[in-house]
Design an enzyme around this catalytic site. Structure first.
Site, PDB file in Angstrom:
ATOM      1  N   HIS A 191       0.991  -1.179   0.038  1.00  0.00           N
ATOM      2  CA  HIS A 191       0.068  -0.005   0.087  1.00  0.00           C
ATOM      3  C   HIS A 191       0.774   1.302  -0.090  1.00  0.00           C
ATOM      4  CE1 HIS A 191      -3.293  -2.737   1.240  1.00  0.00           C
ATOM      5  NE2 HIS A 191      -2.372  -3.280   1.899  1.00  0.00           N
ATOM      6  N   SER A 227      15.816  21.061 -15.877  1.00  0.00           N
ATOM      7  CA  SER A 227      14.828  21.964 -16.370  1.00  0.00           C
ATOM      8  C   SER A 227      15.085  23.208 -17.007  1.00  0.00           C
ATOM      9  CB  SER A 227      13.871  22.241 -14.886  1.00  0.00           C
ATOM     10  OG  SER A 227      13.045  23.312 -15.014  1.00  0.00           O
ATOM     11  N   LYS A 251      16.835  21.247 -10.650  1.00  0.00           N
ATOM     12  CA  LYS A 251      16.423  19.946 -11.009  1.00  0.00           C
ATOM     13  C   LYS A 251      17.088  19.124 -11.762  1.00  0.00           C
ATOM     14  CE  LYS A 251      12.366  19.205 -11.213  1.00  0.00           C
ATOM     15  NZ  LYS A 251      10.841  19.236 -11.765  1.00  0.00           N
ATOM     16  N   GLU A 261      10.354   7.844 -16.955  1.00  0.00           N
ATOM     17  CA  GLU A 261       9.198   8.635 -17.366  1.00  0.00           C
ATOM     18  C   GLU A 261       8.708   8.360 -18.575  1.00  0.00           C
ATOM     19  OE1 GLU A 261       8.682  12.695 -14.804  1.00  0.00           O
ATOM     20  OE2 GLU A 261      10.252  12.606 -15.885  1.00  0.00           O
TER      21      GLU A 261
END
Ligand code: ARG
Length: 470
Positions: free
Chosen positions: A168, A289, A295, A302
Site C-alpha cells: 500500500h 529543467s 532540477k 517517465e
C-alpha cells in the site's frame, strides 16, 4: 487478379489492376489505400519469401528451372539496390509487394510476371509479417537477456543492502535490495519464456494459402516452409490468410514487458525523489529543467512509463481490428502493420533505455537506504514473531505490539529505543535479545523461508538466476 506490370505505372493509370479497370484511382484514394509508406519495413522478408516461392515454382515444375533462377537472381538484385538506397518506390506502387514485383520485372523482363503464379498478396503479406516478427522476437529476447544481466549484476552488489519494503506504499518490512531487483528478474524471465512460446505460433507458414482457397497449381507448401525455416504450415487456407492471433499474442507479450518496465520506472521515479532519496540519477540519463536550475528529472523512466500506454493501445487496437472481420482477408488487415512495427520499436527502445539506466544511469544511496530502514516501524512484525516464538499466541502478540507502536509514536520513539524495563513491563517474555531480533539486518536475514528475502535465500536465488543468465 491478372496484373499487367509491363506499363510504367502511376496512381493515375489503371495499370496495376486487370483489364477490368478502366480508370485510375483518385490520387487521394491512391495515397489512402497505399501501405508503401510503412510496409517497406518488410522488404527484406518480402524478397526472401518471394525467392522461396520462386524456388518452389521451379522445384514443382510450375515454371522452368532457368526461370526460377532468373527470378531468384532478379530478386537478389532488387535486394542489393534496396540496400544501396537505389530502390525507393513511391505511392504509385501501392505496397511493397507490388513495388518488388514491378522492379523485378523491369530487371528480368517478362519472366518477372510469373513470380505471382499460385500466390496472392494475402498469403504473401502474412508470410512477410511472420518472418519479420520472428526476427524481432529474437532481438527482443536478446534485449530482455541484457536487461536481466544488469539486474543480476546489481543484485550481486546489493545482497546485504537493505531497502524498505512496502505494501500500500506504506512501510511494511525491510528487504534485501537484491531481493527487490530479483523480483524484476523473475518477471523478465517470464517475458523471455513467453516470447519463446509465442515464437512457435508466429513460426507457421501461410504461404500457399493463395487468396483464400488454396490454388489450382501443384505447389509444395512444405517446401517453401522448409526454405524459410518455418516450423510448420497453416492447415487451413482461410485461417492462413486471415489469422492475426500471432500478432495479438505478440502485442500481449509486448504489453506485459511494458507493464514490468513501467512498474520499475515508477519505482525509480519515486526513489529518485527527494522524499525517498534512495537513488541518485547520473547526468548521462537525466535532464534538467529549462527554468528550475536545481532540477534533475527522471525522463528515461517517465518516458518508459508513458510509452507503455502506446503499446497497450496497439494491443487494444488489434483486438478491435479483428473482432468483426468476416473470413477471410479484408483490407482492414493492412492496419495490423503500423501497430506491430511501433510496438516492436517501442519495446526495443524501452528495454535498451532501462538497461542503460540500470547500467550507468543511477546509483543506489546505500547509506541513505540504511538510514531509512532504521527509522521506521517495519520491524514491528518481528517483535510479534519474537513473542510468538516464545509461545505467546501470534494474535495476542500482534495486538500487544500494536499498542507498543501507538505509544512509541506518541512519544516520538522507535521500537529500538525502548529500554529492557519497558519491554518487560509490556510482556515478561522479552529478554535482552529483543534488540538483536529487531535490528534491520537480522529482520531481513531471518525471513529465510523459500523465496523470502533472507540473505541465504537471496544468494540461492541469485545462483539460480545466474544459471539461466550467466
Ligand atoms: N498491403 C496489403 C496489406 O498490407 C497487402 C495485401 C493486399 N491484399 C488485397 N487483397 N488487397 O494487407
Amino acid at each position: 487478379m491478372n496484373q499487367d506490370l509491363s506499363q510504367p505505372s502511376t496512381a493515375q493509370q489503371p495499370s496495376t489492376w486487370s483489364q477490368r479497370f478502366e480508370s485510375a484511382l483518385h490520387p487521394a484514394i491512391a495515397r489512402f489505400n497505399a501501405s508503401i509508406g510503412f510496409d517497406m519495413k518488410l522488404i527484406e522478408y518480402d524478397l526472401t519469401g518471394s525467392q522461396a516461392h520462386a524456388q518452389m515454382l521451379a522445384h514443382t515444375g510450375i515454371i522452368s528451372a532457368a526461370e526460377g533462377e532468373q527470378l531468384v537472381n532478379g530478386l537478389e538484385q532488387v535486394r542489393q539496390e534496396y540496400r544501396q538506397g537505389l530502390f525507393v518506390p513511391g505511392v504509385e506502387a501501392e505496397d511493397v509487394h507490388f513495388a518488388v514485383e514491378r522492379r523485378l520485372t523491369e530487371i528480368v523482363g517478362d519472366v518477372g510476371k510469373k513470380l505471382h503464379t499460385a500466390r496472392s498478396r494475402n498469403d504473401q503479406v502474412g508470410t512477410d509479417t511472420r518472418l519479420y516478427l520472428r526476427d524481432q522476437i529474437q532481438q527482443i529476447r536478446q534485449r530482455v537477456r541484457s536487461f536481466q544481466s544488469i539486474l543480476l549484476t546489481l543484485a550481486e552488489q546489493h545482497v546485504e543492502t537493505l531497502i524498505p519494503g512496502y505494501t500500500h506504499l506504506q512501510r511494511a518490512q525491510p528487504l534485501s535490495l537484491a531481493h527487490h531487483l530479483l523480483a524484476y528478474f523473475e518477471m523478465s524471465q517470464r517475458d523471455w519464456e513467453r516470447l519463446g512460446e509465442i515464437y512457435q505460433r508466429v513460426n507457421v507458414s501461410p504461404l500457399g494459402s493463395g487468396a483464400l482457397a488454396g490454388t489450382t497449381f501443384p505447389i509444395d507448401r512444405h517446401y517453401t516452409a522448409e526454405l524459410l525455416n518455418f516450423g510448420g504450415v497453416y492447415a487451413n487456407s482461410l485461417d492462413g490468410v486471415s489469422d492475426r492471433d500471432f500478432a495479438i499474442e505478440f502485442l500481449c507479450a509486448a504489453s506485459l514487458i511494458m507493464v514490468h518496465l513501467s512498474r520499475l520506472s515508477e519505482e525509480v521515479i519515486l526513489w529518485a525523489s527527494e522524499e525517498f532519496g534512495f537513488v541518485t540519477l547520473k547526468d548521462s540519463c537525466s535532464t534538467g529543467s529549462s527554468i528550475m536550475p536545481q532540477k534533475k528529472n527522471p525522463d528515461v523512466p517517465e518516458l518508459v512509463r508513458g510509452k507503455t500506454g502506446r503499446v497497450f493501445g496497439h494491443l487494444q487496437g488489434m483486438l478491435v481490428l479483428m473482432k468483426g472481420l468476416p473470413l477471410a482477408y479484408n483490407k482492414d488487415l493492412q492496419e495490423d502493420k503500423e501497430a506491430l512495427f511501433d510496438a516492436v520499436v517501442t519495446v526495443q527502445g524501452c528495454l535498451e533505455a532501462m538497461t542503460i539506466l540500470l547500467q550507468e544511469g543511477l546509483e543506489f544511496r546505500v547509506a541513505r537506504l540504511q538510514e531509512a530502514v532504521n527509522e521506521d516501524f517495519s520491524n514491528a512484525t518481528d517483535v510479534a514473531d519474537y513473542l510468538a516464538g516464545k509461545g505467546v499466541p501470534f494474535r495476542e502478540a500482534y495486538n500487544l505490539v500494536g499498542k507498543v507502536v501507538k505509544t512509541s509514536l506518541s512519544q516520538g520513539k522507535l521500537l529500538k529505543d525502548l529500554t529492557l524495563e519497558e519491554w518487560k513491563a509490556l510482556h515478561p517474555a522479552f529478554e535482552s535479545d529483543i534488540y538483536g531480533a529487531i535490528a534491520p539486518a537480522q529482520v531481513v536475514s531471518a525471513r529465510n523461508s523459500y523465496g523470502g528475502t533472507g540473505f541465504a535465500q537471496v544468494r540461492q536465488a541469485l545462483q539460480n538466476a545466474k544459471a539461466i543468465v550467466p
